[in-house]
Every structure is written in structure tokens, then in C-alpha cells.
Design an enzyme around this catalytic site. Sequence first.
Site, short mmCIF file in Angstrom:
data_model
loop_
_atom_site.label_atom_id
_atom_site.label_comp_id
_atom_site.label_asym_id
_atom_site.label_seq_id
_atom_site.Cartn_x
_atom_site.Cartn_y
_atom_site.Cartn_z
N CYS A 174 -4.67 -3.21 3.92
CA CYS A 174 -4.28 -2.79 5.27
C CYS A 174 -5.39 -2.94 6.32
CB CYS A 174 -3.74 -1.36 5.21
SG CYS A 174 -2.70 -0.94 6.63
N LYS A 186 -10.11 0.90 -1.30
CA LYS A 186 -10.05 0.62 0.15
C LYS A 186 -11.28 1.15 0.86
CE LYS A 186 -6.91 1.24 4.10
NZ LYS A 186 -5.73 1.99 4.58
N GLU A 242 0.84 -1.20 0.00
CA GLU A 242 0.00 0.00 0.00
C GLU A 242 0.88 1.26 0.00
OE1 GLU A 242 -2.01 0.65 3.73
OE2 GLU A 242 -3.63 1.78 2.79
#
Length: 520
Positions: A218, A185, A82
Site C-alpha cells: 500500500c 510494511k 492488504e
Amino acid sequence: MFLLVALFLGVYLASAVGPVKPVRDSSFVAAVYEHKVILNPEPHVPLSRRDALRHMQKNLDIYEEQAARAAREGAQILVFPEDGLQGFNYTRSSISGYLETIPDPQRESWNPCMEPGRNGNTEVLQRLSCMARRYNLYLVANMADLQPCPLKTDPSSSCPSDGRWQFNTNVVFSSDGLLVARYHKHNLYFEKAFDKPPQSEIITFETPFAGRFGLIICFDILFHDPTGILLEKGVRQLIYPTAWMNQLPLLDTIQFQRAFSLGANVTLLAANIRNDRLIMTGSGIHSPFSATYHHASKGDPEEGRLLVARVPVLDPRWAGQSEDAEEGGGQSERTSSVPADSGYCRRDSRVDRPPAPSVPPSNPAFTSSMMHDPFRFVLLKETEGELKVCDGTFCCHLRYRRLPRGNTKELYALGAFAGTHTVNGRYALQVCAVVRCAALESSSCGQEVEEAESKMDFLLKGTFETRYVYPSVLASGLVLEQPESVATAADGGVTMKHSNVAGGLVTACLYGRMHHLDSE
Ligand SMILES: *[C@@H]1O[C@H](CO)[C@@H](O)[C@H](O)[C@H]1NC(C)=O
Ligand SMILES: *[C@@H]1O[C@H](CO)[C@@H](O)[C@H](O)[C@H]1NC(C)=O
């Protein structure tokens, strides 16, 4: 099936942790790259597209070298972390030079390397696509996406006031350079430059060598949307670019990656950033059967690291394989896929019986903060014994035996927490953990420690109101150990047993995520 077996035999069913071998021998070669991202020293200052590109090309040059290396080592898929191309700490406007508008691969089939002219301002997509092609591998990278949104036509939508969405985005290219997946995300973590997508996105893609993969980024890994949904859909291979700041004793990168892979019975391809100032390191190729990982220690040179490993194909629907179709229709429902005669029961009966629930909380309990949550703890005072500690009605049990020759001065505690974590993110938990306390006072229990000398055999058990329970054993010097067994019972009881530890015990943990309570 699972329920019946458990009731009839009165035993605990082992999960795939431990000596269980994959059913099939089909496998593929995965690579992840822990990248020391070259940062923009002034992320708050807007810069031109030209300068932003000049910056990203430096990181792309490193990606190119690593793609070449990964290909030489036989990798079929390569994952980058990321924020690996632009870094962090931008504002909505200062990131603008870094943004490209990434077409939706579900609507448009586009190979940026072959047709660079079709969409303008896509230099990064083109370079990544050509890299995938040149090195003949699937390539996953994370970048910043700009999507115009209908500010005027739909003022009630959640379109930001500047009329554009900006997303933290994974892109996936097939080995001929086709853009095959795009994922935005969902669970942002202090990212001023980015928006949360208006609808949740559950994104998977198919490969010819290992079937289906799901995409997360993440912080997503802790949440139901998208991670829990992907698991419920039976996705067994997850790709996980991350920029994760380490947090002992429970959420160090590799510790949680490993725990997730074991607890969810999935393969996780985790690529982290390397940055010492931000405490970011820790990447791995984790299957339920094995882990290949890297975690830098203090004093190591600050540099990238390529990991390459062969792992079994876990996609139950994967067609690209041999005669062994037996498991074909099986989904990843962990409670229904265990045949009664599979040998699990024999294996299980070797698992020690869990400590009796009637064990009185012998040592006085105290509260100490662990990672900002008020855990209830009891100390491990003897060389061996049984303990119980409860936080409200949620109780954790431990049977332990400290091995001689360890440092008997080291203080250990058993902790329980049931509640909502509220600092830097909000999420509901049920956690049982044995931790080495940082010092000899009980108030130090729950603080960060990396080293320990005491070896210990143990059996740790909690009864969880969730199926998302992630088991981990972390030994001294950030070394992962594979728990000897983890067994899940019909009543939500999860028992982790471990003996013959190789290193001193830092943390043994059953980390339960109560997705269903997050909104309360
Ligand atoms: C972002 O900037 C702040 C100060 O403005 C700094 O303390 C922090 O470390 C930076 N974070 C990252 C991820 O660079
Ligand atoms: C985990 O996955 C393996 C291999 O796909 C399977 O054999 C095993 O039954 C699974 N374990 C559980 C507890 O579902």
C-alpha cells in the site's frame, strides 16, 4: 550512453511507454484478487483466538474459491490484498487474536502445510500454504505478524512497551507450500495495531517462471524505503497488496498503479480491497506494455473480482529462458540500458518538440487546493494553445488542442506544485497536471471529478529533480489510457504526449516523487 545520445542528437529519448515491445517473448500468467473483505463489525473489542480464527476462515474460504478459479485460468501467481483476512481499525490489543508468529523464511525453511506441528498457533499460515500447494501456484497474502522483542535485555531498543512487535505483513508461498518470503510494511498509514519495523526490509523472492519479485504494501509505493530501493536494485516486478482509498484527481488506485508501472518501467501486481463505504476499489495487473484492471463504479454490486493476465517476464537476470541472453547483465538503470542504435532515436524524433520555455504565462495564475496541496493553476481558455505555469522555480508546460464536438463549456486548468504534502502523510512532490475542473469557476479546479466529455491532444512537460516521475492519463469514467509516448531527457525533462484520446480527459499527470527531500 544515454547522455551522449541525448547531447549529440539533441532529441528526447522515449521511455518504454508507447509502441515499444518487450525484448523477449517469455511470459507468465499473473492473477490478483480484489476482495470484498468480510469485516469484524467491532474491531475495537478484543476477541478470543477461536473467534478471530472463525472470522478469518470466512475470508479464507473466499480465497480458496478464488485460488481454484485462478488455477483453472492458468495463473502461476496469485496476489490477495492488504488486510484481506482481518479487516481494519483494530487497536494493539484488540488485534491479538488475529496474530500469528511468522518464522523468518531467511532463517528457517518451513512448509506449514506439510509440517503443521512445527510452529503452534499458525492455522492461517497452514491454510494459505495448503492452498498454494493444492492449486499449484505461488500465493501472496497479507496478515498480522507477532514477533516477541527483547524489552528487558535491550531497553534502549525500539521494542514497544508490551514486549512485542506487531507487523502488517506479506507472506509468500511457493507452489509446493513452502513459506518463501515475509515482508513487514514500512510506511504505515493510521494503523494503530501495527509497528513500523525497527530495520528497513528489502524483500525479494525468486520464482521458476519469472525470476525475481519484490514486495511492498500500500502506502509503501510512495516512498524510497522500500520501493525506491527495490527499483534501484533493479527489481522489475513488484507485488503490491493494498487497501487504498481512492483520491481523485491524482491518486485514484488504478491511475497511480498504472503511472507507477509506466514511470518505473516495472510490472506491478496490485490487489486492492473492495469496500464502497471506505472508497476502496481498483486493482490491476500492470506491465509497462499493457494493463488489465478493474475499478468499480457507483452502483455496481459490491463484490470481489479476479483478474488474470499474461505478462512478459521483466527480470533482466532471469535464467529460466531461451537463448536471448543479450540483455542478461543489464540492470534496470533506465538511463544506461538503451542502445544507441535501438531505434529509440527515430521514434523520438517523431515526438513533438516540447513547448518553448519562453512561453509567457499568458493567463493569470491562481492558487487552488488539489488534494490538500496549494497548486498554481492557469486556465485553458482557447481551443488550442501553449501554456506555462510555475510553482516557484518548478514549471510545467502544456501544448494542447481541444477536439471539436467535446463539451466546450467544461473548464480545464494546468497546475504545478513543488513542495511537501503534509496532510495524512508527509512526502515531497513535483507535479504537473492538467485537470478538468469540477465546475465552471476556477476555484473548482483541483476538486474531484470522474466524468468529462472534452477530448484533447496534448503535450505536457516538466523538468523534474527526480527520476521517480509517474505519468498517467485518466479518461472519463475511470478509464485508463496509455500515453502515446513519454520521453525522458538528460536534464530531467519529462514529456508526455497523447492524442486520439478515446474518452473525455479527466486528468493528465506527471507525478514526481522527491524522495531525497522527504526528511527536510
Ligand atoms: C475506523 O473507525 C472510525 C470510527 O471509529 C470510522 O470512522 C472509520 O471509518 C473506520 N475505518 C475503517 C477503515 O474501518
Ligand atoms: C523498459 O523496459 C524494457 C523491457 O525490459 C526495455 O526494453 C526498455 O529499454 C526500458 N525502458 C527504459 C526507459 O529503461
